[in-house]
Write an enzyme that holds these catalytic residues in place. Structure first.
Site, PDB file in Angstrom:
ATOM      1  N   LYS A  55       0.838  -1.201   0.000  1.00 47.72           N
ATOM      2  CA  LYS A  55       0.000   0.000   0.000  1.00 47.72           C
ATOM      3  C   LYS A  55       0.877   1.256   0.000  1.00 47.72           C
ATOM      4  CE  LYS A  55      -3.861  -2.029   2.627  1.00 47.72           C
ATOM      5  NZ  LYS A  55      -4.927  -1.860   1.613  1.00 47.72           N
ATOM      6  N   ARG A  74      -9.952 -11.954   1.469  1.00 50.04           N
ATOM      7  CA  ARG A  74     -10.769 -13.012   0.868  1.00 50.04           C
ATOM      8  C   ARG A  74     -10.054 -14.356   0.907  1.00 50.04           C
ATOM      9  NH1 ARG A  74     -11.067  -9.670  -4.566  1.00 50.04           N
ATOM     10  NH2 ARG A  74     -10.939  -8.051  -2.965  1.00 50.04           N
TER      11      ARG A  74
HETATM   12  N1  BES Z   1      -8.037  -4.180   4.188  1.00 46.36           N
HETATM   13  C1  BES Z   1      -8.207  -3.731   2.862  1.00 46.36           C
HETATM   14  C2  BES Z   1      -9.532  -3.015   2.619  1.00 46.36           C
HETATM   15  C3  BES Z   1      -9.774  -1.723   3.360  1.00 46.36           C
HETATM   16  C4  BES Z   1      -9.599  -0.522   2.721  1.00 46.36           C
HETATM   17  C5  BES Z   1     -10.255  -1.717   4.655  1.00 46.36           C
HETATM   18  C6  BES Z   1      -9.851   0.656   3.375  1.00 46.36           C
HETATM   19  C7  BES Z   1     -10.498  -0.542   5.319  1.00 46.36           C
HETATM   20  C8  BES Z   1     -10.302   0.654   4.683  1.00 46.36           C
HETATM   21  C9  BES Z   1      -8.163  -4.930   1.914  1.00 46.36           C
HETATM   22  O1  BES Z   1      -7.373  -5.993   2.289  1.00 46.36           O
HETATM   23  C10 BES Z   1      -7.637  -4.445   0.604  1.00 46.36           C
HETATM   24  O2  BES Z   1      -6.534  -3.980   0.575  1.00 46.36           O
HETATM   25  N2  BES Z   1      -8.448  -4.539  -0.438  1.00 46.36           N
HETATM   26  C11 BES Z   1      -8.081  -4.114  -1.733  1.00 46.36           C
HETATM   27  C12 BES Z   1      -8.564  -5.145  -2.711  1.00 46.36           C
HETATM   28  C13 BES Z   1      -8.058  -4.966  -4.121  1.00 46.36           C
HETATM   29  C14 BES Z   1      -6.560  -5.200  -4.167  1.00 46.36           C
HETATM   30  C15 BES Z   1      -8.771  -5.951  -5.024  1.00 46.36           C
HETATM   31  C16 BES Z   1      -8.740  -2.776  -1.999  1.00 46.36           C
HETATM   32  O3  BES Z   1      -9.863  -2.552  -1.557  1.00 46.36           O
HETATM   33  O4  BES Z   1      -8.106  -1.943  -2.638  1.00 46.36           O
HETATM   34 ZN    ZN Z   2      -5.339  -5.753   1.700  1.00 48.26          ZN
END
Ligand code: BES
Ligand code: ZN
Ligand code: ZN
Length: 501
Positions: free
Chosen positions: A282, A356
């Protein structure tokens, strides 16, 4: 802080602060408010008539009593429109009022009873909402939560007294207090776990909390380590854990008063104790918020605490796959192909779509329990936050209408709002893979929340609801019974669902 019920005329109650309620719109003060008004020579009605009382929900007006009543201070809590009052308005009004009382230095707070039947609430429901509103509104982060669950949080208040002059209602009020205390215990645990820093709230810490809950409430507990997960073929969960410094734990906590006779309700919570994104790392801005990526797991543990305290007659199993999502030389990578415990293979596109993966193995594990229904809670997608906003509602996906309407009813009753989003098979097209049964991410910027849900559905063969709580796990303001930081979202919803199942 402990909560008691007291049967005494409201003007003779000794407390640092006395809270009474007032509706908006020129309504005459009744119940405890009317009694206090009389004792103060009509001060409250005069202020109301002049428009000097903050009568909106959350409004608080402090009054000095000049010996008219035993308490040195009266706080008038606004209740808004009398036609619209319900448990939620009451929780919000009380949350704001008790915080104001604490700010003014009160250690012992008394709350006057509402007139009976207000908002269609029973005395027990009113008491429950009052206790929930007060404890949750007073909640503050306790670093000591790192060591033990503790009885109740450090609220800075010694005692909350619910005053009801009516002897017939004391038993009902006590029952409401018991429910309110048990509920607040669960929400506080969930908030503490999410607020703790990720070097403290590790998978082993979550496992320790689960063991403590098992000891306190007679639950059965299994804590799976890497070897256990390997033996269960949990290749998706283990892949996420591969680059983690802290050891992963797969938590199974079971409350079974039926002694195996009843099919269980299963609660599954995403337990990523820190989500760096892994190799698909991230950005640096705001990454600290990813300590909340175990909010689903925390809600599930919190709900178990409340259900244990209430001695719920339902059989309930909590599953929390817990790991950090980090990156080292052993970390899983984009292009890896994983094998989940139900045999499905997954091509990794993004190591940041990790939730997931661990949920896949948890949902497949739930199958072995022959569940009556399964609800999972997960801070799963940023896309869900984009769709529904922050602090508004969780995305609700369901493969069963009857279960969906029960969850919707629980959400409405607790004001832990959910909003339906679709589970259509077409979303799976975006996950077609050339080398595995599916990809873990489409790699495209649209439809993130339903695509993630469609992925999860491939591991499910029972009535199921998935709640994407990414937008509601944390908040950055203080309002009503909500405090800054972790919300504990899901605890009250799950408890309502289980206790009405
Ligand atoms: N934990 C994050 C999602 C999240 C984002 C939670 C903001 C709380 C606040 C999750 O694991 C994630 O990073 N999801 C990605 C998925 C994508 C790579 C398909 C996302 O939402 O960008
Ligand atoms: Zn994630
Ligand atoms: Zn995540």
């Amino acid at each position: 802080m402990h909560t008691t019920v007291l049967q005494r005329p409201i003007d003779r109650v000794e407390a640092d602060a006395l809270i009474v309620h007032h509706f908006a719109g020129g309504h005459r003060a009744g119940g405890a408010t009317g009694d206090v008004d009389r004792a103060l020579g009509g001060l409250i009605s005069e202020l109301a008539a002049r428009g000097d009382l903050a009568t909106d929900v959350g409004g608080v007006t402090p009054l000095f009593t000049r010996a008219g009543v035993a308490a040195p201070r009266v706080l008038v809590a606004g209740l808004g429109d009398p036609q619209r009052v319900d448990a939620e308005t009451l929780r919000r009004a009380i949350g704001a009022a008790v915080r104001k009382a604490r700010d003014l230095g009160a250690r012992r707070i008394a709350v006057g009873a509402l007139g009976s039947g207000i908002g269609g609430l029973t005395p027990s429901e009113t008491a429950r909402a009052t206790v929930e509103g007060a404890r949750l509104g007073l909640y503050r982060y306790r670093p000591a939560a790192a060591d033990a669950i503790g009885d109740t949080g450090d609220h800075g208040i010694d005692e909350l007294v619910l005053v009801d002059p009516d002897a017939d209602r004391v038993e009902e009020v006590s029952d409401g207090i018991r429910w309110g205390e048990a509920t607040a215990d669960g929400v506080e645990l969930a908030r503490d776990l999410v607020n703790l820093p990720p070097n403290v709230a590790t998978p082993t810490h979550l496992a320790k909390v689960a063991e403590e809950l098992a000891r306190d409430h007679g639950f059965a507990v299994t804590i799976g380590d890497r070897a256990w997960a390997e033996a269960h073929g949990m290749g998706a969960f283990l892949a996420v854990a591969q680059g983690a410094g802290h050891e992963p734990r797969f938590i199974v906590l079971e409350h079974d008063p039926s002694r195996g006779k009843e099919a269980p309700l299963v609660l599954v919570g995403k337990g990523v104790t820190f989500d760096s994104g892994g190799v698909s790392i991230k950005g640096r801005a705001g990454m600290e918020a990813m300590k909340s990526d175990m909010a689903g797991g925390a809600a599930v543990l919190g709900a178990m605490r409340t259900l244990g305290r209430l001695r719920s007659p339902r059989r309930v199993v909590a599953l929390v796959p817990a790991t950090e999502n980090m990156l080292d030389a052993h970390a899983y990578r984009p292009a890896d192909v994983l094998r989940a415990s139900n045999g499905l293979t997954i091509e990794v596109i993004s190591t940041d779509a990790e939730g997931r993966l661990l949920l896949a193995d948890a949902l497949a594990y739930a199958q072995r329990l022959k569940p009556k229904a399964v609800v999972d809670l997960a801070t799963l997608t940023g896309a869900c936050v984009v769709a529904l906003g922050r602090g508004t509602a969780a995305g609700r996906f369901a493969n069963d209408d009857a279960l969906a309407s029960r969850i919707d009813a629980a959400a409405a009753a607790t004001h832990e709002r959910v909003w339906p989003l679709p589970l259509w098979p077409e979303y799976l097209d975006d996950l077609d893979s050339d080398v595995a049964d599916m990809k873990n991410s489409s790699g495209k910027p649209h439809g993130g929340a339903p695509i993630a849900a469609a992925f999860l559905q491939r591991f499910v063969d029972y009535p199921w609801v998935h709640l994407d709580i990414a937008g509601v796990a944390m908040r950055d303001d203080v309002r009503g019974y909500h405090t800054k930081g972790a919300t504990g979202f899901g605890v009250r919803l799950l408890v309502h669902w289980v206790t009405h199942a």
